[in-house]
Design a protein around this motif. Structure first.
Motif, mmCIF file in Angstrom:
data_model
loop_
_atom_site.group_PDB
_atom_site.id
_atom_site.type_symbol
_atom_site.label_atom_id
_atom_site.label_comp_id
_atom_site.label_asym_id
_atom_site.label_seq_id
_atom_site.Cartn_x
_atom_site.Cartn_y
_atom_site.Cartn_z
ATOM 1 N N LEU A 269 -7.397 0.368 -2.569
ATOM 2 C CA LEU A 269 -6.119 0.038 -1.963
ATOM 3 C C LEU A 269 -5.850 -1.463 -1.872
ATOM 4 O O LEU A 269 -4.793 -1.939 -2.300
ATOM 5 C CB LEU A 269 -6.034 0.671 -0.561
ATOM 6 C CG LEU A 269 -6.056 2.200 -0.515
ATOM 7 C CD1 LEU A 269 -5.941 2.686 0.916
ATOM 8 C CD2 LEU A 269 -4.941 2.785 -1.366
ATOM 9 N N TRP B 66 -10.547 1.462 0.839
ATOM 10 C CA TRP B 66 -9.746 0.263 1.084
ATOM 11 C C TRP B 66 -10.233 -0.910 0.251
ATOM 12 O O TRP B 66 -9.428 -1.629 -0.342
ATOM 13 C CB TRP B 66 -9.777 -0.086 2.578
ATOM 14 C CG TRP B 66 -8.779 0.687 3.363
ATOM 15 C CD1 TRP B 66 -8.899 1.978 3.819
ATOM 16 C CD2 TRP B 66 -7.480 0.246 3.756
ATOM 17 N NE1 TRP B 66 -7.766 2.360 4.481
ATOM 18 C CE2 TRP B 66 -6.874 1.318 4.470
ATOM 19 C CE3 TRP B 66 -6.783 -0.937 3.614
ATOM 20 C CZ2 TRP B 66 -5.600 1.227 5.012
ATOM 21 C CZ3 TRP B 66 -5.502 -1.038 4.155
ATOM 22 C CH2 TRP B 66 -4.924 0.039 4.842
ATOM 23 N N ILE C 165 0.833 -1.209 0.000
ATOM 24 C CA ILE C 165 0.000 0.000 0.000
ATOM 25 C C ILE C 165 0.867 1.259 0.000
ATOM 26 O O ILE C 165 0.553 2.250 -0.674
ATOM 27 C CB ILE C 165 -0.951 -0.007 1.212
ATOM 28 C CG1 ILE C 165 -2.059 -1.040 0.969
ATOM 29 C CG2 ILE C 165 -1.560 1.377 1.459
ATOM 30 C CD1 ILE C 165 -2.985 -1.242 2.138
ATOM 31 N N THR D 140 -5.157 8.093 -3.103
ATOM 32 C CA THR D 140 -5.876 8.304 -1.848
ATOM 33 C C THR D 140 -6.364 9.744 -1.746
ATOM 34 O O THR D 140 -7.500 9.991 -1.301
ATOM 35 C CB THR D 140 -4.958 7.980 -0.653
ATOM 36 O OG1 THR D 140 -4.537 6.617 -0.747
ATOM 37 C CG2 THR D 140 -5.688 8.186 0.667
#
Length: 217
Positions: free
Chosen positions: A137, A133, A111, A119
């Motif tokens: 991610l 997420w 990540i 992000t």
């Protein structure tokens, strides 16, 4: 005493049946590892100092204590807290929770290699943290860290042999039992080694195939 292939052939069905428990422990443990490891990774990257310190302590403990000790702890400790689980479930839980510490670090490194702009863009668009997420991610982290995750699964196949200490009839335990009956340890453990090799070879090849497909995608 001559090497006997007949001993291997006669006992191979029992060893292959035992290998199913080896795979069950490894695959189920890896499933727990990925799910729990993802939460640990999120906690490790949290801006809340208390949360990331708890996650760091968990990771340090499970990486620092031998898995054999953890397995025995789970097997003998769970009944004291009212969880009288079968040995196979205790072994899967111990393997999964231990492996999650390593998986969390694999995902954390993956990540952190993702460009921060993704992000920032998601936050600017108001995408909730959970969706960030789940949709952005984690899929990328798994793709980036896939070789390491495959290696972790291969490691779990090997360390699943430790489950023999709590009486689970996986490949190593059954091989030991057969050796005690036949007094032919060389043949039996060569066969066991070959089975472990085939399992891990297949896992490695499947991992490479998945990696190529993800890169193409």
């Amino acid at each position: 005493m001559n090497f006997s292939f007949e001993v291997i052939w006669q006992n191979l069905p029992y060893m292959l049946a035992a290998a199913r428990w080896t795979l069950a422990i490894s695959i189920a443990g890896m499933a727990i590892s990925i799910v729990w490891g993802t939460f640990l990774c999120a906690a490790r990257l949290s801006k809340d100092a208390f949360v990331w310190r708890i996650a760091a302590l968990y990771i340090s403990f499970f990486r620092g204590v031998p898995l054999l000790v953890q397995l025995l702890m789970f097997y003998y400790m769970l009944p004291y807290i009212g969880l009288d689980l079968p040995a196979i479930l205790a072994a899967i839980l111990a393997v999964g929770l231990c492996s999650a510490a390593y998986t969390a670090e694999i995902l954390r490194g993956s990540i952190q290699s993702i460009p921060a702009g993704q992000t920032e863009a998601a936050n600017a668009l108001g995408i909730p943290a959970f969706s960030l997420w789940r949709r952005i991610l984690v899929p990328q982290a798994i793709r980036i860290g896939l070789p390491s995750l495959v290696n972790e699964l291969i490691l779990l196949v090997k360390v699943s042999s430790l489950a023999s200490v709590v009486g689970i009839g996986e490949l190593t335990r059954v091989s030991q039992n057969i050796t005690g009956q036949t007094y032919r340890p060389l043949e039996i453990f060569i066969a066991a080694a070959a089975i472990y090799f085939v399992i891990n070879f297949v896992i490695s090849r499947l991992g490479r195939l998945a990696e190529r497909r993800m890169q193409v995608g």
